[in-house]
Design an enzyme around this catalytic site. Sequence first.
Site: not given
Ligand SMILES: Cc1ncc(C[n+]2csc(CCOP(=O)(O)OP(=O)(O)O)c2C)c(N)n1
Ligand SMILES: [Mg+2]
Length: 524
Positions: A73, A122, A193, A195, A269, A418, A444, A468, A476
């Site tokens: 992101h 992402g 951070n 957050i 964010h 996995e 799996f 399998h 199983d």
């Molecule tokens: C597997 C997954 N779950 C949820 C998200 C949605 N998402 C994007 S950023 C984020 C929060 C990430 O927090 P952090 O890594 O601390 O990034 P910061 O806010 O500090 O930039 C979420 C939940 C995602 N991109 N991937």
């Molecule tokens: Mg963070």
Amino acid sequence: MEEMNHYEEHRGTVSKYNPCVISRSDSESKIRTSGLPLGAAPMAYELWTNHMNHNPADPEWANRDRFVLSGGHGSMLLYSLLHLFGYGNLSMEDLKNFRQLGSLTPGHPEYGHTVGIEATTGPLGQGMAMAVGMAMAEAHLAAVFNKDGYDIVDHYTYVLGGDGCMMEGISSEAFSLAGTLGLHKLIVFYDSNNISIEGSTDIAFTEDVTKRFEAFGFQTLEVKDGNNLAEIAAAIEAAKADTTRPTMIKVNTVIGYGCPAKQGKASAHGEPLGEENVAALKEYLEWPCKEAFTVPQEVYDHFNEAARKKAAVEDEWNVLFEKYRKEYPDMAEKWDAYYNGYDLSKLFDSEDYWKKAEKPEATRSTSGSILNEIKQLMPNLIGGSADLAPSNKTNMKDAGDFSKDNYAGTNLHFGVREQAMAAIGNGLALHGGLKAFVATFFVFSDYTKPMARLSALMNLPLTFIFTHDSIGVGEDGPTHEPVEQLAAFRSLPNFCVYRPCDRTETAAAWYRAVTSKTSRQHLC
Ligand SMILES: Cc1ncc(C[n+]2csc(CCOP(=O)(O)OP(=O)(O)O)c2C)c(N)n1
Ligand SMILES: [Mg+2]
């Protein structure tokens, strides 16, 4: 905030070449997801400019250091760096088109789409595990190719992720393996951070991450002030100095640093900053240009100079490689085959390969013997199972087990992991030089699905062996009976599914798997 005063001291250093400031103002003010780029800019700047070996003029250089932005992101951090370093001529126009359909700057970095992106990221956590795969590839290729005085494979893999990546289970799976394997060329930056989207991480994430990494077998370091370039530099050097363990550097940062109304808050964010806040940010960081998307020439000059020095590092490597080619012509030929592919026509043109089975045989057993035949002609075949090799029939005879004491082995032991296995498979394929496969029971495959989706998105020629495949697996019971998995994988775009029913079809599946250039699944 008292803590913020600490950052004041370094404000000048950071603002001068902060790669992220360029991405904000007017239409900039509508740009989303600025929090991570602003907080992590100093570590990214320090790493890319003063420590990482990379050459913007040759983004495919085999011995470049790899950098994965696991927190995808924060893509603008990467795009800003690629722009400033002149990768693929990513232009200011491209930055203006951030997150627009068809642009070179999509919301999350896409491998194969924008020059200089090492992996599509992402889905949080996956980049961490792909980086482990890249570090494994480096360790293996170094063991195969390096000779005294010729460290032709000798690069680091850097990965940067935040709280989210550390919360995701896949990263623990992957780092547990990385610690066991002693992958000392792997350096993890934790953008800490406190957050994430819903607010303070205290609401859901309170363990001591550093202790977790210690338990994994990592060297752990802390950069107390993520704006202090000297502290970051010292940590990177200490990370490189450890030649037995991977390193995790916890870097304390402030999300959205420099924007007085937003820094340290969850709103930094993903929300666009807005015009007023962008103006305040520029003032706070003493950014000299009020106009949107403007970078002083002095800054471009600075990055051009850094890029020039980096090109010289590759030049030196090229000279070394030419000497290696002269001294070890067989090895150089092998290198070419690893990177350009082996010719398997001897096997695939033989009638024997396509023969019908004389008596019924489980397709997984047929697969195991074909895998071993292929391995004879394709030494760069590498892979393994998530603790099911005897059942998946994936062991390669006389190929050695990849371990801390033997990186030359090509039988990988992923343990019961996995998710990490599939992402590591992506990392091996992304690195180049290797042909990778991963394996588990078909039921799996659910644990591999998000990573298989990324393989397909990235067009990676990774082979998944799922055995399998029967609702009649019997003893199983229902937990081990795949039912809906086949439909799920068949519906995955750009993912080829073969479900062989006999010897010849298994041979055909393997033929397709090793000759094709894209992702596929292979069921036995
Ligand atoms: C597997 C997954 N779950 C949820 C998200 C949605 N998402 C994007 S950023 C984020 C929060 C990430 O927090 P952090 O890594 O601390 O990034 P910061 O806010 O500090 O930039 C979420 C939940 C995602 N991109 N991937
Ligand atoms: Mg963070």
